[in-house]
Design a protein around this motif. Structure first.
Motif, short mmCIF file in Angstrom:
data_model
loop_
_atom_site.label_atom_id
_atom_site.label_comp_id
_atom_site.label_asym_id
_atom_site.label_seq_id
_atom_site.Cartn_x
_atom_site.Cartn_y
_atom_site.Cartn_z
N GLU A 2 0.85 -1.19 0.00
CA GLU A 2 0.00 0.00 0.00
C GLU A 2 0.88 1.24 0.00
OE1 GLU A 2 -3.21 0.56 -0.28
OE2 GLU A 2 -3.80 -1.54 -0.46
N SER A 3 1.36 1.57 -1.17
CA SER A 3 2.26 2.71 -1.32
C SER A 3 2.25 3.15 -2.77
CB SER A 3 3.69 2.33 -0.90
OG SER A 3 4.60 3.34 -1.26
N GLU A 4 2.45 4.43 -2.99
CA GLU A 4 2.56 4.95 -4.36
C GLU A 4 4.01 5.32 -4.69
OE1 GLU A 4 -0.40 7.86 -5.24
OE2 GLU A 4 -2.01 6.67 -4.37
N ASP A 5 4.92 4.80 -3.90
CA ASP A 5 6.35 5.02 -4.11
C ASP A 5 6.78 4.28 -5.39
OD1 ASP A 5 9.08 5.31 -3.95
OD2 ASP A 5 9.31 3.84 -2.33
N LEU A 6 7.38 4.99 -6.31
CA LEU A 6 7.86 4.39 -7.56
C LEU A 6 9.38 4.30 -7.60
CD1 LEU A 6 5.45 5.92 -10.24
CD2 LEU A 6 5.59 3.54 -9.48
N SER A 7 10.01 4.36 -6.44
CA SER A 7 11.47 4.19 -6.41
C SER A 7 11.81 2.74 -6.71
CB SER A 7 12.02 4.61 -5.05
OG SER A 7 11.50 3.78 -4.02
N SER A 8 13.09 2.45 -6.81
CA SER A 8 13.55 1.11 -7.19
C SER A 8 13.07 0.06 -6.22
CB SER A 8 15.07 1.09 -7.27
OG SER A 8 15.53 2.04 -8.22
N ALA A 9 13.10 -1.19 -6.67
CA ALA A 9 12.67 -2.31 -5.84
C ALA A 9 13.51 -2.38 -4.57
CB ALA A 9 12.79 -3.62 -6.62
N SER A 10 12.87 -2.74 -3.45
CA SER A 10 13.57 -2.82 -2.19
C SER A 10 14.40 -4.10 -2.10
CB SER A 10 12.57 -2.79 -1.03
OG SER A 10 11.82 -3.99 -0.99
N VAL A 11 15.41 -4.08 -1.27
CA VAL A 11 16.22 -5.26 -1.05
C VAL A 11 15.37 -6.38 -0.46
CG1 VAL A 11 18.12 -6.21 0.33
CG2 VAL A 11 18.38 -3.99 -0.81
N ARG A 12 14.50 -6.04 0.48
CA ARG A 12 13.66 -7.05 1.12
C ARG A 12 12.78 -7.76 0.10
NH1 ARG A 12 9.29 -6.12 6.07
NH2 ARG A 12 8.34 -8.18 5.95
N SER A 13 12.07 -7.01 -0.72
CA SER A 13 11.19 -7.64 -1.70
C SER A 13 11.98 -8.48 -2.70
CB SER A 13 10.38 -6.58 -2.46
OG SER A 13 9.49 -5.91 -1.59
N THR A 14 13.13 -7.95 -3.12
CA THR A 14 13.96 -8.68 -4.07
C THR A 14 14.44 -10.00 -3.49
OG1 THR A 14 14.66 -6.58 -5.06
CG2 THR A 14 15.99 -8.52 -5.55
N LEU A 15 14.91 -9.96 -2.25
CA LEU A 15 15.38 -11.18 -1.60
C LEU A 15 14.25 -12.20 -1.44
CD1 LEU A 15 17.75 -9.76 1.16
CD2 LEU A 15 18.42 -11.11 -0.82
N GLU A 16 13.08 -11.73 -1.04
CA GLU A 16 11.96 -12.65 -0.83
C GLU A 16 11.52 -13.29 -2.14
OE1 GLU A 16 9.01 -10.38 1.24
OE2 GLU A 16 9.91 -10.74 3.19
N LEU A 17 11.41 -12.50 -3.21
CA LEU A 17 10.98 -13.05 -4.49
C LEU A 17 12.00 -14.04 -5.04
CD1 LEU A 17 9.44 -9.89 -6.20
CD2 LEU A 17 8.21 -11.87 -5.30
N LEU A 18 13.28 -13.67 -4.99
CA LEU A 18 14.30 -14.57 -5.52
C LEU A 18 14.45 -15.81 -4.65
CD1 LEU A 18 17.01 -12.01 -6.69
CD2 LEU A 18 15.39 -13.28 -8.09
N SER A 19 14.31 -15.66 -3.33
CA SER A 19 14.38 -16.83 -2.45
C SER A 19 13.22 -17.78 -2.74
CB SER A 19 14.34 -16.39 -0.99
OG SER A 19 15.48 -15.62 -0.66
N ALA A 20 12.03 -17.22 -2.99
CA ALA A 20 10.89 -18.06 -3.32
C ALA A 20 11.13 -18.82 -4.62
CB ALA A 20 9.63 -17.21 -3.41
N ALA A 21 11.68 -18.13 -5.62
CA ALA A 21 11.96 -18.80 -6.90
C ALA A 21 12.98 -19.92 -6.71
CB ALA A 21 12.48 -17.78 -7.91
N TYR A 22 14.03 -19.65 -5.94
CA TYR A 22 15.05 -20.67 -5.69
C TYR A 22 14.46 -21.85 -4.92
CZ TYR A 22 19.23 -22.95 -3.88
OH TYR A 22 20.18 -23.87 -3.54
N ALA A 23 13.53 -21.57 -4.01
CA ALA A 23 12.90 -22.64 -3.24
C ALA A 23 12.05 -23.54 -4.14
CB ALA A 23 12.03 -22.05 -2.13
N VAL A 24 11.54 -22.99 -5.23
CA VAL A 24 10.76 -23.78 -6.17
C VAL A 24 11.68 -24.61 -7.06
CG1 VAL A 24 9.20 -23.66 -8.17
CG2 VAL A 24 8.76 -22.26 -6.15
N HIS A 25 12.75 -23.99 -7.57
CA HIS A 25 13.64 -24.70 -8.50
C HIS A 25 15.07 -24.19 -8.30
CE1 HIS A 25 15.42 -26.35 -12.09
NE2 HIS A 25 14.28 -26.89 -12.48
N PRO A 26 16.03 -25.05 -7.98
CA PRO A 26 17.40 -24.59 -7.72
C PRO A 26 18.08 -24.02 -8.95
CG PRO A 26 17.31 -26.99 -7.81
CD PRO A 26 15.89 -26.51 -7.82
#
Length: 360
Positions: A260-284
């Motif tokens: 819930e934000s209208e911030d259009l700055s670059s992707a956060s480290v937290r979101s990036t880590l969570e998304l990439l960790s989820a992808a790695y958890a699905v397929h190494p």
């Protein structure tokens, strides 16, 4: 559509604006299209998305009317894509849901939600529970990591970037008057403006529709030659569920953040880590993927997170509030608008429980 040939001015060349412009131009109407960005749709939420048409999967967070719009759109997308002169990747191989053992309660809750939705939206297909053998048949690449899953048959996806480009090409071919990098407000067109005004600007329409708000989404595109997922896959997790949508050429779109934000700055480290960790958890194999792009955009939403159509003047329509469901519901909204233009009302809108404010 029996509407006599007339002129249309469309504000906003995102997903819905382009759909309507192509259809109306193809029907012989004179169409002018204005957008603050260019043909790449760089300011549109439609560019930063997974391009999935997954009504049952989305029923966990969507109203039944939105789910019905998604079912309608599954039929309509192939019909809308077919006449385009440039190819657009479209797939209807279903959605796969997987989870780790500790998240089994989340899977149970989700299955109960799906069953409750199907009891009311009876046209939805049944969920298929997968054991280890079923996983090996549906998605062999994941069989060694997940001993169970859920398969939602019939759901689809497309390549949103390909479609936006194909639509831009079609608009030129059809002779639409294209005004790129030219933002316009409704107030720029006086009461004597000929023809119809269709406002599809998303958050750009907030000056006339102050109830709109932005919901930030972050999406990662990667190239992963070692990954062979055949359909969109969703990882169930109580804190950060994620989807992985495979496109052509071993490109994958990874997303699901909803802030819930209208911030259009670059992707956060937290979101990036969570998304990439989820992808790695699905397929190494994602460990050796190359990050192509980290994208951020804000989706336009109303207070109830549902889309709405309203008529401000006899020939002025606004359509907005597609929230996170743009690719899933845009063809349904497109068809509703065409019905309104043709006859002043929309039977489909009643079927979709769509909020309509039309002049009497």
């Amino acid at each position: 559509m029996t509407l006599a040939h007339t002129s249309f001015t469309i504000l906003g060349a995102g997903l819905l604006g382009r759909l309507l412009a192509v259809t109306l131009a193809r029907q012989g109407h004179a169409v002018s299209l204005y957008d603050k960005g260019g043909p790449l749709a760089e300011h549109s939420a439609a560019r930063v998305a997974g391009g999935m048409i997954a009504p049952l999967a989305e029923s966990a967070v969507a109203e039944h009317g939105v789910v019905r719009m998604g079912r309608h759109s599954l039929t309509r997308w192939p019909e809308l894509i077919a006449p385009l002169s440039q190819p657009v990747f479209f797939q209807q191989e279903g959605t796969l849901l997987v989870w780790h053992r500790q998240d089994a309660p989340e899977a149970t809750r989700m299955r109960q939600q799906f069953d409750a939705t199907r009891a009311l939206v009876t046209e939805l297909p049944a969920v298929q529970s997968l054991d280890a053998q079923g996983m090996a048949q549906i998605e062999p690449a994941l069989a060694a990591r997940f001993a169970q899953g859920m398969y939602l048959p019939g759901e689809g996806q497309l390549d949103n970037r390909q479609l936006l480009a194909a639509q831009a090409h079609e608009l030129e071919r059809l002779g639409v008057q294209l005004h790129w990098n030219t933002p316009r407000e409704l107030a720029d067109f006086g009461p004597d403006h000929p023809g119809w005004l269709l406002d599809c600007r998303g958050l750009g329409a907030r000056g006339e529709w102050p109830q709109l708000r932005g919901v930030r989404g972050e999406v990662i595109r990667v190239h992963a030659p070692e990954v062979t997922l055949q359909r969109p896959t969703r990882l169930l997790h109580p804190r950060y569920p994620a989807y992985i949508a495979p496109k052509e050429g071993n490109v994958f779109v990874i997303g699901a953040t909803e802030i819930e934000s209208e911030d259009l700055s670059s992707a956060s480290v937290r979101s990036t880590l969570e998304l990439l960790s989820a992808a790695y958890a699905v397929h190494p194999g994602f460990a050796e993927a190359r990050i192509l792009e980290l994208s951020v955009q804000c989706r336009p939403a109303l207070a109830d997170n549902l889309p709405a159509v309203r008529q401000l003047a006899p020939r002025t329509l606004q359509v907005n509030g597609m929230y996170r469901h743009g690719w899933m519901i845009a063809p349904a909204l497109h068809d509703v608008v065409l019905q309104v233009l043709d006859g002043g009302a929309s039977p489909l809108a009643q079927q979709f429980d769509l909020a309509m404010e039309l002049l009497k």
